[in-house]
Design an enzyme around this catalytic site. Structure first.
Site, PDB file in Angstrom:
ATOM      1  N   ARG A  34       0.862  -1.178   0.000  1.00  0.00           N
ATOM      2  CA  ARG A  34       0.000   0.000   0.000  1.00  0.00           C
ATOM      3  C   ARG A  34       0.898   1.228   0.000  1.00  0.00           C
ATOM      4  O   ARG A  34       1.919   1.255   0.718  1.00  0.00           O
ATOM      5  CB  ARG A  34      -0.912   0.032   1.229  1.00  0.00           C
ATOM      6  CG  ARG A  34      -2.113  -0.923   1.164  1.00  0.00           C
ATOM      7  CD  ARG A  34      -3.107  -0.519   0.079  1.00  0.00           C
ATOM      8  NE  ARG A  34      -4.291  -1.350   0.031  1.00  0.00           N
ATOM      9  CZ  ARG A  34      -4.466  -2.392  -0.784  1.00  0.00           C
ATOM     10  NH1 ARG A  34      -3.496  -2.749  -1.610  1.00  0.00           N
ATOM     11  NH2 ARG A  34      -5.597  -3.067  -0.779  1.00  0.00           N
ATOM     12  N   GLU A  36      -3.174   7.612  -4.042  1.00  0.00           N
ATOM     13  CA  GLU A  36      -3.691   7.074  -5.308  1.00  0.00           C
ATOM     14  C   GLU A  36      -5.020   7.686  -5.692  1.00  0.00           C
ATOM     15  O   GLU A  36      -5.875   7.840  -4.808  1.00  0.00           O
ATOM     16  CB  GLU A  36      -3.894   5.554  -5.160  1.00  0.00           C
ATOM     17  CG  GLU A  36      -2.760   4.773  -5.704  1.00  0.00           C
ATOM     18  CD  GLU A  36      -2.877   3.302  -5.394  1.00  0.00           C
ATOM     19  OE1 GLU A  36      -3.955   2.723  -5.604  1.00  0.00           O
ATOM     20  OE2 GLU A  36      -1.869   2.746  -4.957  1.00  0.00           O
ATOM     21  N   HIS A  73      -1.129   0.190  -9.795  1.00  0.00           N
ATOM     22  CA  HIS A  73      -1.763  -0.727  -8.824  1.00  0.00           C
ATOM     23  C   HIS A  73      -2.403  -1.935  -9.525  1.00  0.00           C
ATOM     24  O   HIS A  73      -3.630  -2.111  -9.500  1.00  0.00           O
ATOM     25  CB  HIS A  73      -2.821   0.019  -7.985  1.00  0.00           C
ATOM     26  CG  HIS A  73      -3.124  -0.690  -6.687  1.00  0.00           C
ATOM     27  ND1 HIS A  73      -3.545  -0.036  -5.546  1.00  0.00           N
ATOM     28  CD2 HIS A  73      -3.090  -2.012  -6.355  1.00  0.00           C
ATOM     29  CE1 HIS A  73      -3.756  -0.912  -4.574  1.00  0.00           C
ATOM     30  NE2 HIS A  73      -3.489  -2.127  -5.053  1.00  0.00           N
TER      31      HIS A  73
HETATM   32  C1  DGY Z   1      -5.663  -6.099  -2.966  1.00  0.00           C
HETATM   33  O1  DGY Z   1      -6.369  -7.083  -3.209  1.00  0.00           O
HETATM   34  O2  DGY Z   1      -5.584  -5.618  -1.849  1.00  0.00           O
HETATM   35  C2  DGY Z   1      -4.874  -5.515  -4.095  1.00  0.00           C
HETATM   36  O3  DGY Z   1      -4.237  -4.355  -3.732  1.00  0.00           O
HETATM   37  C3  DGY Z   1      -5.726  -5.276  -5.311  1.00  0.00           C
HETATM   38  O4  DGY Z   1      -6.201  -6.477  -5.778  1.00  0.00           O
END
Ligand code: DGY
Length: 329
Positions: free
Chosen positions: A243, A272, A290
């Site tokens: 993240r 983001e 992402h």
């Molecule tokens: C998640 O699943 O947390 C990813 O960042 C996106 O699929």
């Protein structure tokens, strides 16, 4: 009794809902943008179950209603967009989609590691920009990932040793990397004999590549700050597929700009979809939008899992991937 699907999902998920014969509404039939928060709120007033995405901020007000939600099914493994404390207090069950995206995400983290180390994007731009004049003995030299000619091995530091961190370690074994890992749960690292647990600061100081695999929480926000970046070798690369806010992006820009860090491969960003302006002008970064779990196979399955959990919540049943059972990485 119906489900609010906040954004268009892969057809496999809609097929599950249609086969069950339950009514559902799609908040936004658009792949490009998140659902407007006002429309999200309004949808949650009309439907007791949400099938949502990581771009939807699900707060106490949405969870508590009225009407109070019967369940929230998130088509992602990360859940930092959801107020889980409020969900627990209000008794609203939450499900995510763990396990299925582990390998795809680790693949992408490794792809970023290789791309950053071997300057793949710079090379691409050299060719497409008409600057490839001849093979050159010193053209675009990068850092090795596998062992050097004298046998010296590089070190990968894995921060967070859940499913994706472990999948990263398996890939590292194929490249003969020495692997260090940090996890709050030290025993999870002890189960992998070729991986050495070490303190975070030491991991940052010793690694040639650092790859982040922790969920976002108050304790991991800015875990990579100016101080930790300063511990890294100037030849090292930072990889983030976890993240964005785990990294202090402004501090990262400063380190990369000053070449106190050789490179970074980022699939996630602090605000983001806004990307720090400083990152956009650098040649020692590889930036992706992402897409860690973004394979046809994985997203098809994630949509099925999310639809099945939403159905279970609508029926007042326990969902197979309800959060306290499934894990968050
Ligand atoms: C998640 O699943 O947390 C990813 O960042 C996106 O699929």
């Amino acid at each position: 009794m119906s489900i609010f699907v906040t954004r268009r999902i892969p057809e496999s998920g809609f097929a599950v809902l249609r086969a069950a014969g339950v009514p559902f509404e799609v908040g936004q039939d658009d792949d490009e943008r998140p659902l407007d928060p006002a429309l999200l709120r309004a949808g949650a007033r009309r439907h007791p179950v949400l099938l949502c995405q990581l771009t939807d901020r699900i707060d106490r007000e949405i969870l508590g209603g009225p009407p109070r939600l019967r369940g929230v099914s998130q088509m992602a493994v990360g859940t930092d967009n959801l107020d889980l404390v409020a969900a627990a207090e209000l008794g609203v069950p939450v499900a995510n989609t763990p396990g299925v995206l582990t390998d795809a995400t680790a693949d992408l983290a490794f792809a970023l590691l290789l791309a950053s180390a071997r300057r793949v994007v710079e090379g691409h731009h050299c060719v497409t920009g008409g600057r490839f004049f001849a093979w050159g003995p010193q053209l675009l030299l990068g850092s090795g990932v596998g062992p050097a000619p004298d046998g010296t091995r590089k070190t990968l530091g894995i921060v967070g040793f859940g499913r994706i961190g472990r999948a990263m370690a398996r890939r590292a074994a194929g490249f003969d990397l020495r692997v260090l890992a940090w996890s709050r749960r030290r025993e999870s690292v002890a189960a992998s004999p070729d991986v050495h647990w070490c303190e975070l600061d030491e991991l940052f100081a010793q690694s040639d590549y650092v790859s982040l695999h922790v969920p976002l929480s108050p304790s991991t926000r800015h875990l990579v700050d100016a101080r930790r970046l300063a511990l890294m070798k100037p030849t090292a690369h930072l990889i983030n597929t976890a993240r964005g806010p785990v990294v202090d992006e402004a501090a990262l820009v400063d380190a990369l700009r000053a070449r106190r860090l050789a490179g970074a491969g980022l699939d996630v960003f602090e605000r983001e979809p806004i990307v720090h302006e400083g990152l956009l002008g650098l040649d020692n970064v590889v930036l992706l939008p992402h897409v860690g779990s973004g394979t046809h196979e994985v997203r098809t399955r994630m949509a099925v899992m999310a639809a099945e959990s939403a159905l279970a919540f609508l029926r007042g049943e326990r969902a197979e991937w309800e959060l306290e059972r499934s894990g968050r990485d």
